[in-house]
Design a protein around this motif. Structure first.
Motif, PDB file in Angstrom:
ATOM      1  N   MET A   1       1.212  -1.113   0.013  1.00 23.16           N
ATOM      2  CA  MET A   1      -0.013  -0.368  -0.068  1.00 23.16           C
ATOM      3  C   MET A   1       0.824   1.516   0.345  1.00 23.16           C
ATOM      4  N   SER A   2       0.343   2.503  -0.820  1.00 20.92           N
ATOM      5  CA  SER A   2       0.591   3.640  -0.217  1.00 20.92           C
ATOM      6  C   SER A   2       1.837   3.983   0.758  1.00 20.92           C
ATOM      7  N   THR A   3       0.609   4.084   1.478  1.00 25.50           N
ATOM      8  CA  THR A   3       0.889   4.191   3.305  1.00 25.50           C
ATOM      9  C   THR A   3       3.019   3.832   3.699  1.00 25.50           C
ATOM     10  N   SER A   4       1.855   1.993   3.846  1.00 25.31           N
ATOM     11  CA  SER A   4       3.439   1.827   4.025  1.00 25.31           C
ATOM     12  C   SER A   4       5.133   2.298   3.415  1.00 25.31           C
ATOM     13  N   LYS A   5       4.931   2.153   2.302  1.00 26.72           N
ATOM     14  CA  LYS A   5       5.817   3.115   1.126  1.00 26.72           C
ATOM     15  C   LYS A   5       5.824   4.481   1.280  1.00 26.72           C
ATOM     16  N   SER A   6       5.574   4.910   1.668  1.00 21.84           N
ATOM     17  CA  SER A   6       5.802   6.155   2.746  1.00 21.84           C
ATOM     18  C   SER A   6       6.517   6.396   3.514  1.00 21.84           C
ATOM     19  N   ASN A   7       6.066   5.672   3.926  1.00 29.34           N
ATOM     20  CA  ASN A   7       6.566   5.566   5.797  1.00 29.34           C
ATOM     21  C   ASN A   7       8.416   4.879   6.007  1.00 29.34           C
ATOM     22  N   VAL A   8       8.746   3.734   4.431  1.00 31.49           N
ATOM     23  CA  VAL A   8       9.724   3.167   4.857  1.00 31.49           C
ATOM     24  C   VAL A   8      10.764   3.409   4.175  1.00 31.49           C
ATOM     25  N   THR A   9       9.870   3.837   2.026  1.00 30.43           N
ATOM     26  CA  THR A   9      11.390   3.381   1.592  1.00 30.43           C
ATOM     27  C   THR A   9      12.141   5.174   1.586  1.00 30.43           C
ATOM     28  N   LYS A  10      13.604   5.027   1.764  1.00 27.52           N
ATOM     29  CA  LYS A  10      13.876   6.614   1.963  1.00 27.52           C
ATOM     30  C   LYS A  10      13.890   7.210   0.988  1.00 27.52           C
ATOM     31  N   ILE A  11      13.903   8.725   1.376  1.00 28.74           N
ATOM     32  CA  ILE A  11      14.253   9.765   0.051  1.00 28.74           C
ATOM     33  C   ILE A  11      15.335  10.281  -0.121  1.00 28.74           C
ATOM     34  N   LYS A  12      16.112   9.842  -1.228  1.00 26.68           N
ATOM     35  CA  LYS A  12      17.820  10.321  -1.319  1.00 26.68           C
ATOM     36  C   LYS A  12      18.114  11.647  -1.846  1.00 26.68           C
ATOM     37  N   TYR A  13      18.295  12.746  -1.517  1.00 27.36           N
ATOM     38  CA  TYR A  13      18.596  14.030  -1.211  1.00 27.36           C
ATOM     39  C   TYR A  13      19.729  14.883  -0.268  1.00 27.36           C
ATOM     40  N   ALA A  14      19.902  16.375  -0.529  1.00 22.81           N
ATOM     41  CA  ALA A  14      21.156  16.632  -0.183  1.00 22.81           C
ATOM     42  C   ALA A  14      20.190  18.451   0.435  1.00 22.81           C
ATOM     43  N   ILE A  15      20.920  18.696   1.823  1.00 19.85           N
ATOM     44  CA  ILE A  15      21.190  20.091   1.796  1.00 19.85           C
ATOM     45  C   ILE A  15      22.202  20.532   2.095  1.00 19.85           C
ATOM     46  N   ALA A  16      22.380  22.269   2.133  1.00 17.55           N
ATOM     47  CA  ALA A  16      22.995  22.858   2.497  1.00 17.55           C
ATOM     48  C   ALA A  16      22.486  23.682   3.494  1.00 17.55           C
ATOM     49  N   GLU A  17      23.359  25.388   3.918  1.00 23.95           N
ATOM     50  CA  GLU A  17      23.219  25.817   4.517  1.00 23.95           C
ATOM     51  C   GLU A  17      22.844  26.807   3.542  1.00 23.95           C
ATOM     52  N   SER A  18      23.296  27.360   2.191  1.00 25.75           N
ATOM     53  CA  SER A  18      23.198  28.339   1.529  1.00 25.75           C
ATOM     54  C   SER A  18      22.987  27.856  -0.156  1.00 25.75           C
ATOM     55  N   VAL A  19      23.203  28.382  -1.243  1.00 30.07           N
ATOM     56  CA  VAL A  19      21.961  28.020  -2.439  1.00 30.07           C
ATOM     57  C   VAL A  19      23.666  28.756  -2.659  1.00 30.07           C
ATOM     58  N   HIS A  20      25.033  28.563  -2.021  1.00 32.29           N
ATOM     59  CA  HIS A  20      26.235  28.742  -2.645  1.00 32.29           C
ATOM     60  C   HIS A  20      27.503  27.809  -1.979  1.00 32.29           C
ATOM     61  N   ALA A  21      26.545  27.185  -0.713  1.00 28.39           N
ATOM     62  CA  ALA A  21      27.496  26.187  -0.231  1.00 28.39           C
ATOM     63  C   ALA A  21      27.805  24.777  -0.748  1.00 28.39           C
ATOM     64  N   THR A  22      28.172  23.761   0.258  1.00 29.40           N
ATOM     65  CA  THR A  22      28.411  22.598  -0.789  1.00 29.40           C
ATOM     66  C   THR A  22      27.532  21.741  -0.194  1.00 29.40           C
ATOM     67  N   VAL A  23      26.925  20.549  -0.769  1.00 30.50           N
ATOM     68  CA  VAL A  23      25.548  20.084  -0.130  1.00 30.50           C
ATOM     69  C   VAL A  23      26.529  18.568   0.423  1.00 30.50           C
ATOM     70  N   THR A  24      25.204  18.492   1.744  1.00 26.32           N
ATOM     71  CA  THR A  24      25.904  16.831   2.125  1.00 26.32           C
ATOM     72  C   THR A  24      24.672  16.150   1.899  1.00 26.32           C
ATOM     73  N   ALA A  25      24.947  14.991   1.658  1.00 30.91           N
ATOM     74  CA  ALA A  25      23.777  13.915   0.995  1.00 30.91           C
ATOM     75  C   ALA A  25      23.725  13.365   2.573  1.00 30.91           C
ATOM     76  N   ASN A  26      21.940  13.501   2.292  1.00 37.26           N
ATOM     77  CA  ASN A  26      21.342  12.430   3.577  1.00 37.26           C
ATOM     78  C   ASN A  26      19.853  11.625   2.495  1.00 37.26           C
ATOM     79  N   LYS A  27      18.910  10.875   3.438  1.00 32.13           N
ATOM     80  CA  LYS A  27      17.676  10.330   2.995  1.00 32.13           C
ATOM     81  C   LYS A  27      17.010  11.067   4.261  1.00 32.13           C
ATOM     82  N   CYS A  28      15.579  10.272   3.641  1.00 32.42           N
ATOM     83  CA  CYS A  28      14.699  10.272   4.926  1.00 32.42           C
ATOM     84  C   CYS A  28      12.941  10.072   4.152  1.00 32.42           C
ATOM     85  N   SER A  29      12.526   9.735   4.908  1.00 32.23           N
ATOM     86  CA  SER A  29      10.630   9.410   4.202  1.00 32.23           C
ATOM     87  C   SER A  29       9.918   9.868   4.239  1.00 32.23           C
ATOM     88  N   TRP A  30       8.471  10.437   3.042  1.00 34.61           N
ATOM     89  CA  TRP A  30       7.908  11.143   2.325  1.00 34.61           C
ATOM     90  C   TRP A  30       7.593  11.348   3.837  1.00 34.61           C
TER      91      TRP A  30
END
Length: 199
Positions: A1-30
């Protein structure tokens, strides 16, 4: 079911402190992603943000993107205007798992949003733009999106707004189905094959 996917699947993304800063890889659920976007901070527009893609720690460059993890649209309403209720109706009609939040320059009279759609599988960077624009066309939102904000390493500010506009901040989410990436890529491939051959 879609709800279980949203709780289990990890979305890979990146974060940064500003638009010009380097990024750090991260992941989280929906669910965690929606929780982060639900909260708005008060202050200037510039500041922390994220990239909706798998990219190693380091410079934020499109050539370093390994895959795209979500479809993100900036609804800037420059030439035509769509309001949040109309946008919600289009999402519900398509049944997509989605989140909407207003962006820094949003006002009730001149709405501006960011739309995030979950996807069935990561997208190769070279397919990202075509798939994103095809989904926008099918949803009927092509006239409202900023087509300059479609590169795979695009930096999206976390929700912020001036103090006087906190009351106008909008967040909405729907736990539907992810966009079927394979089905869209098949349609794009068929469309390319049927294009007329230049003389």
């Amino acid at each position: 079911m879609s709800t279980s996917k949203s709780n289990v699947t990890k979305i890979k993304y990146a974060i940064a402190e500003s638009v010009h800063a380097t990024v750090t890889a991260n992941k989280c659920s929906w669910r965690a992603l929606c929780s982060n976007l639900r909260r708005v901070n008060v202050g200037q527009k510039d500041g922390p943000g994220w990239v909706a893609a798998e990219i190693p720690d380091g410079p934020r460059k499109s050539e370093r993107v390994l895959s795209v993890s979500l479809l993100v649209f900036d609804i800037d309403n420059k030439d035509h205007t769509i309001f949040d209720i109309d946008l919600q109706e289009r999402i519900l009609f398509n049944g997509y798992r989605a989140a909407i939040h207003s962006t820094y320059n949003h006002t009730p009279d001149k709405p501006r949003f960011r739309l995030i759609l979950d996807i069935s599988e990561p997208i190769c960077p070279e397919n990202h733009k075509a798939l994103l624009l095809n989904v926008a066309q099918d949803m009927g939102i092509s006239d409202f999106i900023d087509k300059a904000c479609v590169d795979s390493a695009r930096y999206f500010y976390l929700p912020r707004c001036p103090k006087e506009r906190v009351k106008d901040y909008i967040f909405w989410s729907f736990d539907g189905q992810p966009v079927d990436v394979s089905a869209y890529l098949d349609l794009i491939s068929i469309s390319d094959e049927t294009l007329p051959i230049p003389l």
